[in-house]
Design a protein around this motif. Structure first.
Motif, PDB file in Angstrom:
ATOM      1  N   VAL A  83      -4.077   4.976  -3.050  1.00 42.94           N
ATOM      2  CA  VAL A  83      -3.899   6.431  -2.028  1.00 42.94           C
ATOM      3  C   VAL A  83      -3.347   7.444  -3.111  1.00 42.94           C
ATOM      4  N   LEU A  84      -3.572   8.474  -2.726  1.00 42.55           N
ATOM      5  CA  LEU A  84      -3.109   9.684  -3.389  1.00 42.55           C
ATOM      6  C   LEU A  84      -2.151  10.425  -1.999  1.00 42.55           C
ATOM      7  N   ASN A  85      -1.098  10.798  -2.087  1.00 36.40           N
ATOM      8  CA  ASN A  85      -0.357  11.397  -1.016  1.00 36.40           C
ATOM      9  C   ASN A  85      -0.284  12.766  -1.154  1.00 36.40           C
ATOM     10  N   GLN A  86      -0.301  13.626  -0.181  1.00 34.42           N
ATOM     11  CA  GLN A  86      -0.413  15.061  -0.016  1.00 34.42           C
ATOM     12  C   GLN A  86      -1.599  15.439  -0.989  1.00 34.42           C
ATOM     13  N   TYR A  87      -2.726  14.901  -0.684  1.00 32.82           N
ATOM     14  CA  TYR A  87      -4.096  15.540  -1.358  1.00 32.82           C
ATOM     15  C   TYR A  87      -5.209  15.191  -0.262  1.00 32.82           C
ATOM     16  N   PRO A  88      -6.257  15.980  -0.338  1.00 37.75           N
ATOM     17  CA  PRO A  88      -6.381  17.071  -1.015  1.00 37.75           C
ATOM     18  C   PRO A  88      -5.495  18.340  -0.405  1.00 37.75           C
ATOM     19  N   GLN A  89      -4.807  18.177   0.705  1.00 32.71           N
ATOM     20  CA  GLN A  89      -3.939  19.069   1.471  1.00 32.71           C
ATOM     21  C   GLN A  89      -2.505  18.419   1.715  1.00 32.71           C
ATOM     22  N   GLU A  90      -1.605  19.328   2.057  1.00 35.96           N
ATOM     23  CA  GLU A  90      -0.266  18.677   2.242  1.00 35.96           C
ATOM     24  C   GLU A  90      -0.061  17.480   3.112  1.00 35.96           C
ATOM     25  N   GLN A  91      -0.833  17.498   4.205  1.00 33.72           N
ATOM     26  CA  GLN A  91      -0.491  16.490   5.086  1.00 33.72           C
ATOM     27  C   GLN A  91      -1.871  15.522   5.352  1.00 33.72           C
ATOM     28  N   PHE A  92      -2.469  15.462   4.242  1.00 29.83           N
ATOM     29  CA  PHE A  92      -3.565  14.670   4.087  1.00 29.83           C
ATOM     30  C   PHE A  92      -3.285  13.158   3.149  1.00 29.83           C
ATOM     31  N   LEU A  93      -3.698  12.171   3.216  1.00 28.80           N
ATOM     32  CA  LEU A  93      -3.631  11.041   2.562  1.00 28.80           C
ATOM     33  C   LEU A  93      -5.186  10.706   1.934  1.00 28.80           C
ATOM     34  N   PHE A  94      -5.197  10.474   0.756  1.00 28.30           N
ATOM     35  CA  PHE A  94      -6.546  10.313   0.178  1.00 28.30           C
ATOM     36  C   PHE A  94      -6.746   8.832  -0.380  1.00 28.30           C
ATOM     37  N   VAL A  95      -7.545   8.141  -0.078  1.00 28.48           N
ATOM     38  CA  VAL A  95      -8.051   6.842  -0.257  1.00 28.48           C
ATOM     39  C   VAL A  95      -9.079   6.851  -1.541  1.00 28.48           C
ATOM     40  N   GLY A  96      -8.358   6.517  -2.703  1.00 25.74           N
ATOM     41  CA  GLY A  96      -9.031   6.425  -3.780  1.00 25.74           C
ATOM     42  C   GLY A  96      -9.919   5.290  -4.027  1.00 25.74           C
ATOM     43  N   LEU A  97      -9.346   4.144  -3.449  1.00 28.13           N
ATOM     44  CA  LEU A  97     -10.282   2.863  -3.566  1.00 28.13           C
ATOM     45  C   LEU A  97      -9.439   1.929  -2.375  1.00 28.13           C
ATOM     46  N   LEU A  98     -10.587   1.454  -1.851  1.00 29.20           N
ATOM     47  CA  LEU A  98     -10.050   0.226  -0.798  1.00 29.20           C
ATOM     48  C   LEU A  98     -11.067  -0.714  -1.366  1.00 29.20           C
ATOM     49  N   MET A  99     -10.526  -2.117  -1.674  1.00 34.95           N
ATOM     50  CA  MET A  99     -11.721  -2.831  -2.103  1.00 34.95           C
ATOM     51  C   MET A  99     -10.762  -4.382  -1.733  1.00 34.95           C
ATOM     52  N   VAL A 100     -11.583  -5.110  -1.166  1.00 32.23           N
ATOM     53  CA  VAL A 100     -11.350  -6.454  -0.605  1.00 32.23           C
ATOM     54  C   VAL A 100     -11.996  -7.517  -1.627  1.00 32.23           C
ATOM     55  N   ASN A 101     -11.286  -8.713  -1.835  1.00 35.63           N
ATOM     56  CA  ASN A 101     -11.948  -9.679  -2.645  1.00 35.63           C
ATOM     57  C   ASN A 101     -13.009 -10.060  -1.905  1.00 35.63           C
ATOM     58  N   LYS A 102     -13.952 -10.514  -2.793  1.00 36.77           N
ATOM     59  CA  LYS A 102     -15.418 -10.820  -2.130  1.00 36.77           C
ATOM     60  C   LYS A 102     -15.337 -12.077  -1.242  1.00 36.77           C
ATOM     61  N   ALA A 103     -14.476 -12.902  -1.253  1.00 36.36           N
ATOM     62  CA  ALA A 103     -14.312 -14.248  -0.591  1.00 36.36           C
ATOM     63  C   ALA A 103     -13.479 -13.699   0.690  1.00 36.36           C
ATOM     64  N   TYR A 104     -12.697 -12.684   0.669  1.00 36.14           N
ATOM     65  CA  TYR A 104     -12.195 -12.102   1.990  1.00 36.14           C
ATOM     66  C   TYR A 104     -12.992 -11.190   2.744  1.00 36.14           C
ATOM     67  N   GLN A 105     -14.174 -10.698   2.376  1.00 35.65           N
ATOM     68  CA  GLN A 105     -14.979  -9.803   3.122  1.00 35.65           C
ATOM     69  C   GLN A 105     -15.471 -10.219   4.156  1.00 35.65           C
ATOM     70  N   ARG A 106     -15.896  -9.444   5.159  1.00 40.19           N
ATOM     71  CA  ARG A 106     -16.467  -9.771   6.582  1.00 40.19           C
ATOM     72  C   ARG A 106     -15.560 -10.726   7.333  1.00 40.19           C
ATOM     73  N   LYS A 107     -14.190 -10.596   7.027  1.00 43.01           N
ATOM     74  CA  LYS A 107     -13.330 -11.450   7.848  1.00 43.01           C
ATOM     75  C   LYS A 107     -12.241 -10.555   8.428  1.00 43.01           C
ATOM     76  N   SER A 108     -12.585  -9.234   8.519  1.00 46.41           N
ATOM     77  CA  SER A 108     -11.710  -8.335   9.110  1.00 46.41           C
ATOM     78  C   SER A 108     -10.506  -7.783   8.302  1.00 46.41           C
ATOM     79  N   VAL A 109     -10.475  -8.327   7.083  1.00 44.13           N
ATOM     80  CA  VAL A 109      -9.226  -7.957   6.097  1.00 44.13           C
ATOM     81  C   VAL A 109      -9.272  -6.316   5.946  1.00 44.13           C
ATOM     82  N   GLY A 110     -10.377  -5.802   5.758  1.00 44.91           N
ATOM     83  CA  GLY A 110     -10.515  -4.292   5.374  1.00 44.91           C
ATOM     84  C   GLY A 110     -10.114  -3.407   6.510  1.00 44.91           C
TER      85      GLY A 110
END
Length: 175
Positions: A83-110
Motif C-alpha cells: 500500500v501507498l499511504n496518502q496517495y494519490p490524494q491525502e485521504q486515499f490509500l492506494f493498493v499497489g499489490l494484493l497477491m494471495v498464494n495460489k494454494a490459498y486462493q478461492r478460500k476467502s483469504v483475499g
C-alpha cells in the motif's frame, strides 16, 4: 496505515511489515502466481524484481509512505499487500499489490484481507481506496467489483521489454 490497526481487524492472521530479509518468501509467493508476472515480462521472475517490489514507490512519495504487509497463517506467508499511504490524494490509500498464494486462493483469504483493510482504513480516516488492475484480467476485475470497487480510467504502463500494458483504475469510497 498502522500495523496495529490492521492487525486488530484481522486477528486470524499474523501480519508483519515485509523487508528485504523476507524476499525469498515473497519470491515463492509471487512464483505461485506466474500469470500475474507474465503480464509484465516474458522472462522468469527474479530476486531483483522482488527486491524492487519491496522498495519501489512513486518519486513524489517518501519511502515511509509505502508499506508491504505480509499475512501469515501457521508461520507461512499466504498473502502480500503493498500500500501507498496518502496517495494519490491525502485521504486515499492506494493498493499497489494484493497477491494471495495460489494454494490459498478461492478460500476467502483475499476477501477477508480487503474487508479488514477497509475497516482499518475507516479507523484511520481514509476516505477512499484506489488501485490499478490489469485490464485484461477479468477474474481480478470481478474480485474487486464484488468488494464494491468501481472501474475508472484506463491507463497504459510502459513495459521494460517494450510495448504497453493496459491497466484500469478502480476506486472504493469508504463511509
Amino acid at each position: 496505515m498502522k500495523l496495529a490497526t490492521l492487525q486488530a481487524q484481522l486477528p486470524d492472521f499474523e501480519i508483519r511489515l515485509l523487508t528485504l530479509a523476507d524476499q525469498e518468501a515473497l519470491l515463492e509467493l509471487e512464483q505461485s502466481n506466474p500469470r500475474y508476472h507474465q503480464y509484465f515480462s516474458p522472462e522468469p521472475l527474479t530476486m531483483t524484481e522482488v527486491q524492487h517490489d519491496l522498495t519501489a514507490h512513486p518519486d513524489e512519495l517518501a519511502a515511509a509512505q509505502k508499506q508491504v504487509f505480509g499475512f501469515y497463517l501457521a508461520h507461512r506467508l499466504v498473502a502480500v499487500l503493498d500500500v501507498l499511504n496518502q496517495y494519490p490524494q491525502e485521504q486515499f490509500l492506494f493498493v499497489g499489490l494484493l497477491m494471495v498464494n495460489k494454494a490459498y486462493q478461492r478460500k476467502s483469504v483475499g476477501r477477508v484481507i480487503v474487508t479488514g483493510l477497509m475497516q482499518a482504513a475507516l479507523q484511520a480516516n481514509i476516505t477512499a481506496i484506489q488501485l490499478t488492475r490489469v485490464t485484461a484480467d477479468e477474474g481480478v476485475a470481478k474480485f474487486w467489483q464484488k468488494l464494491g470497487f468501481e472501474d475508472g480510467n484506463q491507463l497504459f504502463l510502459p513495459l521494460k521489454a517494450g510495448g504497453r500494458l493496459a491497466v484500469t483504475t478502480m476506486t472504493r469510497l469508504l463511509q
